[in-house]
Structures are given as C-alpha cells and as structure tokens.
Scaffold this motif. Structure first.
Motif, mmCIF file in Angstrom:
data_model
loop_
_atom_site.group_PDB
_atom_site.id
_atom_site.type_symbol
_atom_site.label_atom_id
_atom_site.label_comp_id
_atom_site.label_asym_id
_atom_site.label_seq_id
_atom_site.Cartn_x
_atom_site.Cartn_y
_atom_site.Cartn_z
ATOM 1 N N ALA A 195 -61.942 0.584 91.259
ATOM 2 C CA ALA A 195 -61.629 1.933 91.714
ATOM 3 C C ALA A 195 -60.384 2.464 91.003
ATOM 4 C CB ALA A 195 -61.408 1.933 93.228
ATOM 5 N N TRP A 196 -60.356 3.774 90.777
ATOM 6 C CA TRP A 196 -59.170 4.426 90.247
ATOM 7 C C TRP A 196 -58.055 4.399 91.293
ATOM 8 C CZ3 TRP A 196 -58.452 5.455 85.327
ATOM 9 C CH2 TRP A 196 -59.516 5.810 84.496
ATOM 10 N N GLN A 197 -56.844 4.152 90.854
ATOM 11 C CA GLN A 197 -55.664 4.194 91.716
ATOM 12 C C GLN A 197 -54.757 5.316 91.232
ATOM 13 O OE1 GLN A 197 -53.252 0.670 91.537
ATOM 14 N NE2 GLN A 197 -51.539 1.610 92.649
ATOM 15 N N THR A 198 -54.456 6.264 92.082
ATOM 16 C CA THR A 198 -53.571 7.380 91.713
ATOM 17 C C THR A 198 -52.130 6.903 91.677
ATOM 18 O OG1 THR A 198 -55.050 9.038 92.672
ATOM 19 C CG2 THR A 198 -52.751 9.672 92.362
ATOM 20 N N ILE A 199 -51.440 7.148 90.553
ATOM 21 C CA ILE A 199 -50.049 6.717 90.425
ATOM 22 C C ILE A 199 -49.095 7.902 90.266
ATOM 23 C CG2 ILE A 199 -50.569 4.420 89.567
ATOM 24 C CD1 ILE A 199 -50.221 5.375 86.760
ATOM 25 N N SER A 200 -49.628 9.108 90.034
ATOM 26 C CA SER A 200 -48.785 10.299 89.983
ATOM 27 C C SER A 200 -49.663 11.537 90.120
ATOM 28 C CB SER A 200 -47.996 10.374 88.679
ATOM 29 O OG SER A 200 -47.264 11.587 88.594
ATOM 30 N N PHE A 258 -41.560 11.956 73.868
ATOM 31 C CA PHE A 258 -40.944 11.901 75.190
ATOM 32 C C PHE A 258 -40.775 10.448 75.622
ATOM 33 C CE2 PHE A 258 -43.215 15.892 74.989
ATOM 34 C CZ PHE A 258 -42.415 16.803 75.655
ATOM 35 N N ARG A 259 -39.751 10.228 76.432
ATOM 36 C CA ARG A 259 -39.583 8.926 77.067
ATOM 37 C C ARG A 259 -38.982 9.137 78.458
ATOM 38 N NH1 ARG A 259 -37.961 3.091 74.575
ATOM 39 N NH2 ARG A 259 -38.140 1.951 76.551
ATOM 40 N N GLY A 260 -39.433 8.335 79.415
ATOM 41 C CA GLY A 260 -38.911 8.443 80.768
ATOM 42 C C GLY A 260 -39.718 7.598 81.719
ATOM 43 N N THR A 261 -39.818 8.053 82.945
ATOM 44 C CA THR A 261 -40.543 7.309 83.977
ATOM 45 C C THR A 261 -41.580 8.195 84.636
ATOM 46 O OG1 THR A 261 -38.892 7.892 85.653
ATOM 47 C CG2 THR A 261 -38.558 5.828 84.441
ATOM 48 N N ILE A 262 -42.558 7.557 85.239
ATOM 49 C CA ILE A 262 -43.619 8.306 85.906
ATOM 50 C C ILE A 262 -43.058 9.123 87.060
ATOM 51 C CG2 ILE A 262 -45.725 8.080 87.286
ATOM 52 C CD1 ILE A 262 -46.446 5.641 85.614
ATOM 53 N N ASP A 263 -42.193 8.507 87.855
ATOM 54 C CA ASP A 263 -41.691 9.203 89.041
ATOM 55 C C ASP A 263 -40.458 10.053 88.763
ATOM 56 O OD1 ASP A 263 -39.868 7.193 88.617
ATOM 57 O OD2 ASP A 263 -40.327 6.096 90.459
ATOM 58 N N GLY A 264 -39.721 9.747 87.689
ATOM 59 C CA GLY A 264 -38.498 10.484 87.416
ATOM 60 C C GLY A 264 -38.604 11.543 86.351
ATOM 61 N N GLY A 265 -39.739 11.608 85.682
ATOM 62 C CA GLY A 265 -39.923 12.605 84.634
ATOM 63 C C GLY A 265 -39.596 12.081 83.252
#
Length: 389
Positions: A5-10, A78-85
């Motif tokens: 199953a797909w898991q939503t991460i963002s 770009f570089r960063g994080t999924i939750d922080g942008g």
C-alpha cells in the motif's frame, strides 16, 4: 503477489516553490535533494484591467510569447527536509539539465543546457545551444563552474565515485574524467553508432555498471542479409576502446540498466525494448510509434547469452525502468486505450523478470525509485507517497 500500500509522507511537498512541480527528487529518510527545470512564473491581470473580461490576459507582454518563456526557463537545485521545506542553492538558465550525486550526497554535478529560442533558425536547422557544467563538494550548498566546451551537449552524467565518471552527449560522444571533472578525455565511440549528417544523434540507452563498465545501446537498420538489430557495446574502465557485448534482433532498446552491486560482484544487465522497427515519421506519418515492450537480460561476463524474459501487454506504452535489489524490477507504463485520461501503471517483478504484476497508479507526477531500499516514491499534486517492494 501482494501489492504494497502507498503510505502518505507529505501533503505539502514543494508547495511553496512556483511554478508547481516536485522536480527530479531523491529522498533519504526525511532528507530531500531535487533538480528542477522550471518554466517562468506567468501572472495575469485582474478582470477590471483586461481588454476582454472573458479572457485571461498575462501581466506582461513577454508572457504570451512562447520563445520568450522558453528563454526564461531555469534549472534549480534544492536541498532540505520533507517536513521543513527545501531551500534553493543553485539557479541557472536552461531548458534541460543532467545531474549526478554521490551516495552520501556530499558531491553533485549538474550540466545545464540553454538555447536561444528567439534567434533565427540556421540553415542546418541546428540552433546553437550552450552547455555549462557545475560541481558542488559540500552537499549542494556552494557550486563551482568547471571548464567545459559550451558547444558540446551533455545528456547524461554517470560516475563511479566523486572523482571518476563519464559525460555522454550528442554525436554520440563520450568523455571520461578521473579528477572530479577538472579535465576530460574523449573516448572514441563505435563507428556504427554515429550517423553522417546527424551530429546530434544520441545512444538509445546508456548504463554504468558497478565495476566501471560503460554500456551503450544503438540501433542498426537491416543491411543485405543482416537483419535490423539493437547492439550493446561495452567499455571497461581501464580501456579506451569499446567492444561488442550483445545483439538483440528486431527491436529498439529504450532503456538499459544494470544491478547495483559491490564492485567485484557478478551482476545482470537488463534492456527494456520496443519490438519491431523504430518509428518512421517521414515515410509512415500514420505510425503512432506504439510498440509492444519486452525485457531481456544477460550476465556481466565474456560472450554472455541473452535471455528475453517477458513480453508486455501490447496496450501498454513504456515510460521508464528501474532495477532494484534481490530481483526487484519495475517498469513504468501508460495505458491510453480506455476512455478518459491515460492511466499510469507500475509493472513489478520480484523474481528477476520471470513473473510480473500490474498496479494501476492512476495519474502520477513520478518522483523516483530507490534501488538500495526497493522503495518507490509517487507524487500526486502536493501529496508525496511511498511504498516498498
């Protein structure tokens, strides 16, 4: 086979970057890097300022000119994080780009390609393009432009490590570096891969094996008693001459990829092909280019035997290919034979191509497949999902 199953991460992936798009992203846990080629942002006048309230009117005149908008395309890293942008640290003009990144993401290479779409088309119809090459040694925070002949296109960058690798471009042409792109040595390509009068010809497929072997695929028309065929030649890292590896008759290779293993380990090479002749726009304008897909494989050894593993349903159009670990293979395809919008499918094998299962993924914007973990990422609008095979 059970489909994971797909898991939503963002649900807000790269939402703040305009215009919309996730780019060619790579994800490691919560960390993200992305290379994105973007159109310029187009804005529109409010209704009370339009010549005709019924029709949208761009804010500036150039926004209605296709050549102007193409000239304003940009390449960003770009570089960063999924939750922080994500934060942009690289921005250059360009309509196309290629990149490579080290496993630990400490080193990145980016080539940018820009063409002036406002300039008159030359007599040979080959509009000049400008290629530039860049490198970062600190994870993409700072960039250095490397010396590179601007008139030589780079379509692919393939490296063994941060110092040793190849650039492959129009011609087709191949260059090798052993010092992090500071200098390059051109390697002669197989003569049959070139075409007189077509200086922008490309290989049908290119792959760099874990052992440093570069493989290139190209198509040859039937000549006399020799049937039409696709050829794969290989170049060992310590050699300056290509040698023949395999021949696949009556098909055109679309994607070439090998298993990523330890440098001294044996591995398999895979070719995803379209069966039959290539599309002929000139003599057969009614030909839509759709061909039945097939996958073949062979081991990285002398005089290998090719085995055609599977032929896919003829309704599917091949869009991409990924090779994972422990026998996992993913083929990305589109089915446009039904009513409504085309549907995106992931075709999966977990036994090195012997058996396959279809998964209808609807309409996705891609992202990528991580072969180290057999994890597939999919982007639906701003919603980023993952699943592991």
């Amino acid at each position: 086979m059970t489909t994971p199953a797909w898991q939503t991460i963002s649900t807000t992936f790269m939402k703040n970057d305009k215009p919309y798009g996730g780019g060619d992203s790579r994800i490691n846990g919560n960390e993200v890097i992305s290379l994105k080629v973007s159109d310029p942002v187009i804005t529109f006048k409010p209704v009370n300022q339009r010549k005709d309230p019924e029709y949208a009117e761009p804010t500036e005149a150039w926004m209605s000119n296709t050549a102007e908008t193409l000239n304003r395309n940009t390449v960003s890293f770009f570089r960063g994080t999924i939750d922080g942008g994500l934060k942009r640290s690289f921005l250059q003009s360009g309509q196309n780009a290629a990149w490579w990144y080290s496993k630990d993401w400490s080193t990145q290479y980016i080539s940018t390609e820009w063409m002036d779409y406002k300039a008159p088309e030359p007599a040979n119809r080959l509009s000049p393009q400008i290629t530039k090459l860049w490198r970062s040694r600190d994870g993409g925070r700072n960039w250095t432009q490397l010396r590179w002949p601007e008139d030589q296109n780079i379509g692919q960058l393939l490296f063994l490590d941060s110092e040793r690798g190849y650039a492959v471009g129009w011609g087709p042409r191949v260059w090798r570096t052993v010092n992090g792109g500071n200098t390059w040595k051109e390697i002669g390509v197989p003569l049959l891969a070139t075409e007189p009068g077509n200086p922008r010809k490309t290989f049908n497929g290119v792959d760099l094996g874990s052992d440093g072997t570069l493989r290139v695929a190209y198509y040859l028309d039937a000549i006399g008693k020799t049937p039409a065929e696709s050829v794969v030649d290989r170049l060992k890292w310590d050699s300056d001459a290509f040698e023949r590896e395999v021949v696949l008759p009556d098909q055109v290779i679309a994607y070439l990829q090998s298993e990523q293993v330890e440098p001294d380990a044996r591995y398999s090479v895979y070719a995803l092909s379209r069966l039959g002749l290539p599309r002929d726009f000139i003599n057969h304008p009614e030909d839509n280019g759709h061909r039945t897909g097939a996958i073949s494989t062979w081991p990285n050894q002398k005089q290998p035997a090719v085995e055609q593993k599977h032929t896919f349903d003829e309704r599917l159009m091949l869009d991409g290919f990924s090779v994972g670990r422990r026998g996992v293979l993913l083929v990305y395809a589109t089915d446009a034979t039904g009513n409504g919008a085309p549907r995106d499918f992931t075709l999966v094998s977990r036994d090195y191509g012997k058996s396959w299962d279809e998964t209808d993924d609807g309409i996705t914007q891609g992202v990528y497949f991580d072969p180290a973990t057999n994890t597939q990422y999919g982007l639906y609008g701003y919603t980023l999902k993952k699943r592991s095979w």
